[in-house]
Design a protein around this motif. Structure first.
Motif, mmCIF file in Angstrom:
data_model
loop_
_atom_site.group_PDB
_atom_site.id
_atom_site.type_symbol
_atom_site.label_atom_id
_atom_site.label_comp_id
_atom_site.label_asym_id
_atom_site.label_seq_id
_atom_site.Cartn_x
_atom_site.Cartn_y
_atom_site.Cartn_z
ATOM 1 N N TYR A 1 18.980 -15.699 -38.785
ATOM 2 C CA TYR A 1 18.121 -16.842 -39.290
ATOM 3 C C TYR A 1 17.159 -16.134 -40.420
ATOM 4 N N GLY B 1 1.102 -14.339 -26.663
ATOM 5 C CA GLY B 1 1.372 -14.244 -28.026
ATOM 6 C C GLY B 1 0.559 -15.129 -28.933
ATOM 7 N N LEU C 1 6.342 -24.918 -18.028
ATOM 8 C CA LEU C 1 6.588 -24.126 -19.244
ATOM 9 C C LEU C 1 6.649 -22.484 -18.819
ATOM 10 N N ASN C 2 7.491 -22.065 -19.320
ATOM 11 C CA ASN C 2 7.736 -20.516 -19.117
ATOM 12 C C ASN C 2 6.893 -19.813 -20.448
ATOM 13 N N PHE D 1 4.225 -21.040 -41.388
ATOM 14 C CA PHE D 1 3.784 -20.471 -40.295
ATOM 15 C C PHE D 1 4.527 -21.119 -39.030
ATOM 16 N N ASN D 2 3.747 -21.643 -38.097
ATOM 17 C CA ASN D 2 4.186 -22.572 -37.034
ATOM 18 C C ASN D 2 3.976 -24.041 -37.028
ATOM 19 N N PHE E 1 6.163 -16.648 -22.026
ATOM 20 C CA PHE E 1 6.891 -15.348 -22.306
ATOM 21 C C PHE E 1 5.983 -14.253 -22.679
ATOM 22 N N VAL F 1 -1.079 -18.251 -26.857
ATOM 23 C CA VAL F 1 -0.125 -19.427 -25.850
ATOM 24 C C VAL F 1 -0.902 -20.077 -25.106
ATOM 25 N N ARG G 1 -0.266 -17.004 -32.459
ATOM 26 C CA ARG G 1 0.429 -17.696 -33.564
ATOM 27 C C ARG G 1 -0.467 -18.291 -34.465
ATOM 28 N N TYR H 1 7.823 -27.835 -26.210
ATOM 29 C CA TYR H 1 8.060 -27.634 -24.938
ATOM 30 C C TYR H 1 6.823 -28.425 -23.959
ATOM 31 N N ASN I 1 10.825 -24.053 -29.309
ATOM 32 C CA ASN I 1 9.342 -23.558 -29.765
ATOM 33 C C ASN I 1 8.368 -24.420 -28.665
ATOM 34 N N LEU I 2 7.374 -23.639 -28.670
ATOM 35 C CA LEU I 2 6.493 -23.989 -27.726
ATOM 36 C C LEU I 2 5.698 -25.305 -27.777
ATOM 37 N N VAL J 1 16.697 -19.425 -33.922
ATOM 38 C CA VAL J 1 16.820 -17.937 -33.952
ATOM 39 C C VAL J 1 18.064 -17.486 -33.275
ATOM 40 N N SER K 1 9.803 -18.949 -44.738
ATOM 41 C CA SER K 1 9.005 -18.843 -43.135
ATOM 42 C C SER K 1 8.405 -17.483 -43.257
ATOM 43 N N ARG L 1 9.799 -12.820 -24.464
ATOM 44 C CA ARG L 1 11.460 -13.152 -24.881
ATOM 45 C C ARG L 1 11.695 -12.074 -26.072
ATOM 46 N N ASP M 1 10.290 -11.311 -30.077
ATOM 47 C CA ASP M 1 9.010 -11.837 -30.491
ATOM 48 C C ASP M 1 7.851 -10.945 -30.629
HETATM 49 C C1 WQD Z 1 5.311 -19.402 -30.177
HETATM 50 C C2 WQD Z 1 4.851 -18.559 -29.244
HETATM 51 C C3 WQD Z 1 6.314 -17.449 -27.684
HETATM 52 C C4 WQD Z 1 8.335 -21.027 -26.063
HETATM 53 C C5 WQD Z 1 9.569 -19.459 -34.507
HETATM 54 C C6 WQD Z 1 10.707 -18.732 -35.344
HETATM 55 C C7 WQD Z 1 10.111 -18.683 -36.651
HETATM 56 C C8 WQD Z 1 9.743 -19.903 -37.244
HETATM 57 C C9 WQD Z 1 8.618 -20.663 -36.249
HETATM 58 C C10 WQD Z 1 11.318 -20.977 -38.450
HETATM 59 C C11 WQD Z 1 5.287 -17.098 -28.913
HETATM 60 C C12 WQD Z 1 5.729 -18.421 -26.954
HETATM 61 C C13 WQD Z 1 7.291 -20.115 -26.874
HETATM 62 C C14 WQD Z 1 8.216 -21.134 -24.797
HETATM 63 C C15 WQD Z 1 6.486 -19.243 -24.617
HETATM 64 N N1 WQD Z 1 10.575 -20.886 -37.674
HETATM 65 N N2 WQD Z 1 6.556 -19.220 -26.234
HETATM 66 N N3 WQD Z 1 7.000 -20.288 -24.189
HETATM 67 O O1 WQD Z 1 8.541 -17.528 -32.216
HETATM 68 O O2 WQD Z 1 6.509 -17.964 -33.423
HETATM 69 O O3 WQD Z 1 8.459 -18.734 -34.334
HETATM 70 O O4 WQD Z 1 9.458 -20.606 -34.863
HETATM 71 O O5 WQD Z 1 11.259 -20.386 -39.641
HETATM 72 O O6 WQD Z 1 11.107 -18.138 -37.383
HETATM 73 O O7 WQD Z 1 10.700 -17.727 -34.647
HETATM 74 O O8 WQD Z 1 7.454 -19.747 -32.325
HETATM 75 O O9 WQD Z 1 7.225 -21.578 -30.965
HETATM 76 O O10 WQD Z 1 9.029 -20.397 -30.487
HETATM 77 O O11 WQD Z 1 6.746 -19.474 -29.998
HETATM 78 O O12 WQD Z 1 5.695 -18.655 -24.262
HETATM 79 O O13 WQD Z 1 8.927 -21.807 -24.030
HETATM 80 O O14 WQD Z 1 4.836 -19.166 -28.011
HETATM 81 O O15 WQD Z 1 6.711 -16.239 -27.097
HETATM 82 O O16 WQD Z 1 4.337 -16.387 -28.357
HETATM 83 P P1 WQD Z 1 7.786 -18.368 -32.991
HETATM 84 P P2 WQD Z 1 7.624 -20.508 -31.102
#
Ligand code: WQD
Ligand code: NAD
Length: 339
Positions: free
Chosen positions: A150, A230, A216-217, A179-180, A219, A270, A232, A204, A200-201, A88, A126, A293, A296
């Protein structure tokens, strides 16, 4: 000649797992990938898992002549189109690259399919097409809006596919809104191998657990969710892979286009994911809370009713299993495919 299923982007994370699921189900597979975000070593792993039931063609989906050759040479009868860029933040900085690759790539592929008289496609869409959702769980009928380039590339592709199936009902298209996706094949031989720091979470968390990253940060801890972090809909990549198989079967059987969510229907925060990973693997995950972030959303999870009804599919693996499998992959391959 036995027909093949073409998997564009099949060397990538979701494509490689889907390739295994298809081969295990007895399909012949041809993978087309330019390796811009994957490693050729995944192909050896695929051979270990599934033998020689696949062919690999290195190249770009924007290369029309290559597509013509691949579709003819392998007697392709349907296509699963994963090839695309997915970061993204990068899409905000380089929108033209994203439109070129994702929209241009899909356009070029559809034209080649038309020339070859191949009109069954499964497209990687997505949950990003729902933007900041007005309601959860999110049904497929929810308003579509993109919040970044994206997401806009996915919406443009969806629109192009809808126009095409309206214009010519011979096209049978499954638009799958993931989804995720997280986790890995249970063998630990293939998994998610991001280059550089993961966006992605789950990857990480796994890299912190294995000692590749210090901390890990998280967000944001002030979202309007039960624990402030957050929420998901994390879905095991093997469940997702099976969803593609189900979609292909439906296209062949019911001869109808489909647009469905692929998620579990459960919202996980998270904090819950971090705690589950630590519990299941016995590895503490150092973390700290930082600012939200940009871009989000607070909460995003799927209404899965339509997937069950139209595909006869539902996710089977729970969040603990997703963590277990992600960890097996990460601990067996601390630096991804490069070790
Ligand atoms: C998940 C949660 C973050 C990283 C993204 C794309 C989406 C789709 C899937 C393709 C959120 C939190 C994350 C970190 C954190 N991809 N986080 N620390 O944002 O739901 O979706 O991937 O189509 O389009 O936007 O997934 O895994 O990045 O985040 O706290 O280091 O984890 O804030 O709540 P997201 P993610
Ligand atoms: P990935 O980057 O691991 O896989 C994509 C593959 O496509 C890579 O192997 C890359 O080398 C290849 N590729 C990219 N552009 C290409 C081109 N022009 N020609 C040939 N090959 C090309 O990503 P992934 O996570 O496996 O995602 C697969 C698809 O699913 C993407 O379209 C992505 O947008 C979509 N998607 C992913 C997620 C997610 O969180 N992983 C969520 C929703 C949708």
């Amino acid at each position: 000649m036995t027909p093949s299923i073409l998997i564009t982007g099949g060397a990538g994370y979701i494509g490689s797992h889907t390739a295994v699921a298809l081969m295990e189900a007895g399909h012949k597979v041809v993978i087309l990938d330019n390796l811009c975000n994957s490693d050729a070593r995944v192909l050896d792993r695929l051979r270990r898992l599934a033998g020689n039931a696949f062919e690999f063609e290195q190249g770009d989906v924007r290369d029309a002549a290559l597509l013509d050759r691949v579709l003819a040479r392998h007697a392709v009868n349907s296509v699963i189109h994963f090839a695309g860029l997915k970061a993204v933040g990068e899409s905000v900085a380089q929108p033209l690259r994203y439109f070129d690759n994702n929209v241009g790539g899909t356009f070029s592929l559809l034209q080649a399919m038309e020339r070859a008289d191949v009109r069954h496609m499964v497209f990687s869409s997505s949950a990003t097409v729902y933007g900041d959702p007005e309601q959860v769980p999110i049904p497929e009928t929810a308003p579509l809006k993109a919040t970044n380039p994206y997401g806009r590339t996915k919406l443009v592709c969806e629109d192009m596919l809808r126009d095409l199936q309206r214009a010519d009902p011979r096209w049978k298209i499954a638009m799958l809104r993931y989804f995720n996706p997280v986790g890995a094949h249970p063998s630990g031989l293939i998994g998610e191998a991001p280059s550089g720091a993961p966006n992605n979470l789950m990857p990480y968390i796994a890299q912190v657990a294995v000692g590749q990253r210090d901390c890990l940060n998280i967000f944001g801890d002030d979202y309007p969710t039960p624990d402030g972090t957050g929420v998901r809909d994390y879905i095991h990549v093997m469940d997702l892979a099976r969803g593609h198989l189900a979609a292909l079967e439906q296209l062949a059987k019911r001869q109808q286009s489909i647009t469905v969510n692929l998620g579990t229907g459960a919202g996980i925060s998270v904090k819950q994911l971090v705690e589950t990973f630590a519990r299941v693997t016995g590895r503490p995950i150092a973390h700290r809370y930082v600012a939200r972030r940009a871009g989000d959303v607070a909460v995003c999870y799927a209404d899965t009713t339509l997937a069950r009804a139209t595909l006869g599919w539902q996710a089977e693996h729970d969040i603990a299993r997703m963590c277990e499998d992600a960890w097996r992959w990460q601990s067996m391959n601390p630096t991804g495919y490069t070790n």
